[in-house]
Design a protein around this motif. Structure first.
Motif, short mmCIF file in Angstrom:
data_model
loop_
_atom_site.label_atom_id
_atom_site.label_comp_id
_atom_site.label_asym_id
_atom_site.label_seq_id
_atom_site.Cartn_x
_atom_site.Cartn_y
_atom_site.Cartn_z
N GLY A 1 0.60 -0.65 0.50
CA GLY A 1 0.22 0.09 0.15
C GLY A 1 1.37 1.69 -0.19
N ALA A 2 2.28 1.19 0.86
CA ALA A 2 2.57 2.25 1.12
C ALA A 2 3.54 2.47 -0.55
CB ALA A 2 3.63 2.72 1.86
N MET A 3 3.98 1.68 -1.28
CA MET A 3 4.94 1.66 -1.98
C MET A 3 3.98 2.07 -3.33
SD MET A 3 7.38 -1.58 -2.33
CE MET A 3 6.38 -2.92 -2.38
N LEU A 4 3.30 1.59 -3.17
CA LEU A 4 1.66 1.94 -4.75
C LEU A 4 1.33 3.68 -4.09
CD1 LEU A 4 -0.40 -1.28 -5.00
CD2 LEU A 4 1.60 -0.54 -6.60
N ALA A 5 1.18 3.79 -3.06
CA ALA A 5 0.84 5.54 -3.13
C ALA A 5 1.86 6.58 -2.99
CB ALA A 5 0.31 5.31 -1.82
N GLY A 6 2.96 5.53 -3.81
CA GLY A 6 4.89 6.57 -3.58
C GLY A 6 4.42 6.68 -2.05
N ASP A 7 4.31 6.56 -0.81
CA ASP A 7 4.53 7.57 0.51
C ASP A 7 5.61 6.58 1.27
OD1 ASP A 7 4.30 7.94 3.19
OD2 ASP A 7 1.87 7.41 3.26
N GLN A 8 6.74 7.49 1.24
CA GLN A 8 8.13 6.83 1.84
C GLN A 8 7.68 6.72 2.97
OE1 GLN A 8 11.19 8.65 0.21
NE2 GLN A 8 13.21 7.55 1.95
N ALA A 9 7.00 8.20 3.72
CA ALA A 9 6.68 8.14 5.51
C ALA A 9 6.03 7.25 6.48
CB ALA A 9 5.96 9.47 5.80
N ARG A 10 5.12 6.72 5.50
CA ARG A 10 4.34 5.14 6.16
C ARG A 10 5.18 4.09 6.07
NH1 ARG A 10 -0.20 2.27 3.93
NH2 ARG A 10 -0.17 3.92 1.77
N LEU A 11 6.32 4.24 4.94
CA LEU A 11 6.80 2.73 4.52
C LEU A 11 8.01 3.30 5.49
CD1 LEU A 11 7.51 0.33 2.62
CD2 LEU A 11 8.56 1.36 1.39
N GLU A 12 8.63 3.78 5.56
CA GLU A 12 9.80 4.20 7.09
C GLU A 12 9.05 3.87 8.64
OE1 GLU A 12 11.23 7.58 5.81
OE2 GLU A 12 13.13 7.38 4.80
N ARG A 13 7.81 3.86 8.42
CA ARG A 13 7.35 4.18 9.82
C ARG A 13 7.32 2.08 10.39
NH1 ARG A 13 3.22 7.58 8.93
NH2 ARG A 13 1.37 5.57 8.38
N ASP A 14 7.65 1.69 9.21
CA ASP A 14 7.55 -0.55 10.02
C ASP A 14 8.66 -0.73 9.12
OD1 ASP A 14 4.76 -0.29 10.60
OD2 ASP A 14 4.37 -0.40 8.13
N PHE A 15 9.21 -0.48 8.23
CA PHE A 15 10.58 -0.77 7.74
C PHE A 15 11.97 0.03 8.10
CE2 PHE A 15 7.47 -2.70 6.02
CZ PHE A 15 7.50 -4.09 6.31
N ARG A 16 13.30 0.52 7.87
CA ARG A 16 14.18 0.77 7.53
C ARG A 16 14.40 0.35 6.16
NH1 ARG A 16 15.90 -1.16 12.43
NH2 ARG A 16 17.01 -3.25 11.93
N ILE A 17 14.86 1.68 5.43
CA ILE A 17 14.93 1.67 4.29
C ILE A 17 16.67 1.83 4.14
CG2 ILE A 17 14.36 2.30 1.64
CD1 ILE A 17 11.35 3.28 2.97
N ALA A 18 17.18 1.15 2.74
CA ALA A 18 18.02 1.28 2.31
C ALA A 18 17.92 1.18 0.76
CB ALA A 18 19.68 -0.24 3.24
N SER A 19 18.87 1.98 0.32
CA SER A 19 18.75 1.64 -1.64
C SER A 19 20.17 1.24 -2.19
CB SER A 19 18.37 2.83 -2.03
OG SER A 19 19.33 4.08 -1.64
N GLN A 20 20.62 0.67 -3.47
CA GLN A 20 21.28 0.22 -4.03
C GLN A 20 20.94 0.33 -5.19
OE1 GLN A 20 22.09 -4.18 -2.57
NE2 GLN A 20 22.05 -3.84 -0.96
N GLY A 21 22.40 0.60 -6.01
CA GLY A 21 22.59 0.56 -7.25
C GLY A 21 21.72 1.91 -7.79
N THR A 22 21.76 1.76 -9.59
CA THR A 22 20.81 2.87 -10.31
C THR A 22 20.42 3.61 -10.30
OG1 THR A 22 21.98 2.19 -12.36
CG2 THR A 22 23.70 1.75 -11.05
N ARG A 23 19.42 4.06 -11.28
CA ARG A 23 18.04 4.17 -11.39
C ARG A 23 17.55 3.23 -12.98
NH1 ARG A 23 16.98 10.98 -11.91
NH2 ARG A 23 17.79 11.15 -9.34
#
Length: 215
Positions: free
Chosen positions: A120-142
């Motif tokens: 739900g958070a991903m499909l809404a583009g809601d980073q704040a909601r996703l970060e309430r439940d998970f720690r997010i790390a990004s890797q790679g390129t666009r």
């Protein structure tokens, strides 16, 4: 030798203009946003020490409303799981198979609650909601990226180690769910990756396709 010694310092001093920038989680999530209603095909591969070979499922994910996620398995059997979130409580999951239906509170199946919340958070583009439940790390390129979601809730962390999202550009192509114990990783190929999988049953080939090494 003299030519080499003259050229190498010059080359080392030049900016790495051909190196793509590290991808940012916010950039990825902004492009994954898909308002309801939406749907996408999937191929799911489940590994288990109890099985001679991984179990391969295929079907479709549907999101008819913002609060509802439907997972329809069409092969090798028919099964529909409907996850409905609800404000003020955990929501519920209903599983229909072989003419029988069972409904559970999501407090009993936190993995499904996590799936609904993260989707739900991903499909809404809601980073704040996703970060309430998970720690997010990004890797790679666009062009080819990975997001690593690590649960913050201690109870969920006893069951779920990480969720890894693999994609290219604005497309989420695969989800790997890594349990806290054991090695029974579950891989869900989506969209073009699911279509590229075709009838492939080899676990190594599907893993490579999931992680963007092929396809």
């Amino acid at each position: 030798m003299l030519l080499s010694s003259a050229v190498l310092p010059w080359a080392a001093a030049q900016p790495a203009v051909d190196q793509p920038a590290q991808v940012d989680a916010g950039w990825v999530l902004a492009r994954l946003a898909r308002p309801a209603p939406m749907r996408t095909s999937f191929v799911e591969v489940r590994e288990s020490r109890l099985l001679k070979e991984p179990l391969r499922l295929s079907g479709e994910y549907l999101r008819p409303r913002e609060d509802t996620l439907v997972r329809q398995v069409r092969s090798p059997y028919l099964e529909t799981t409907t996850i409905v979130s609800s404000k003020g409580d955990a929501g519920q999951a209903t599983i229909e198979r072989a003419g029988k239906s069972r409904t559970y509170s999501l407090t009993r199946v936190p993995e499904l609650a996590s799936l609904q919340s993260s989707f739900g958070a991903m499909l809404a583009g809601d980073q704040a909601r996703l970060e309430r439940d998970f720690r997010i790390a990004s890797q790679g390129t666009r062009a080819r990226w990975t997001l690593v979601l690590t649960p913050k809730d201690a109870g969920l962390a006893t069951r779920l180690k990480q969720i890894l999202l693999y994609g290219r550009g604005a497309e989420l192509r695969c989800i790997e769910t890594v349990p806290a114990k054991g090695v029974e990783v579950q891989r869900t190929l989506l969209a073009t990756a699911a279509r590229a999988a075709g009838d492939e049953a080899d676990a190594a080939a599907l893993t490579a396709l999931c992680q963007g090494e092929t396809g």
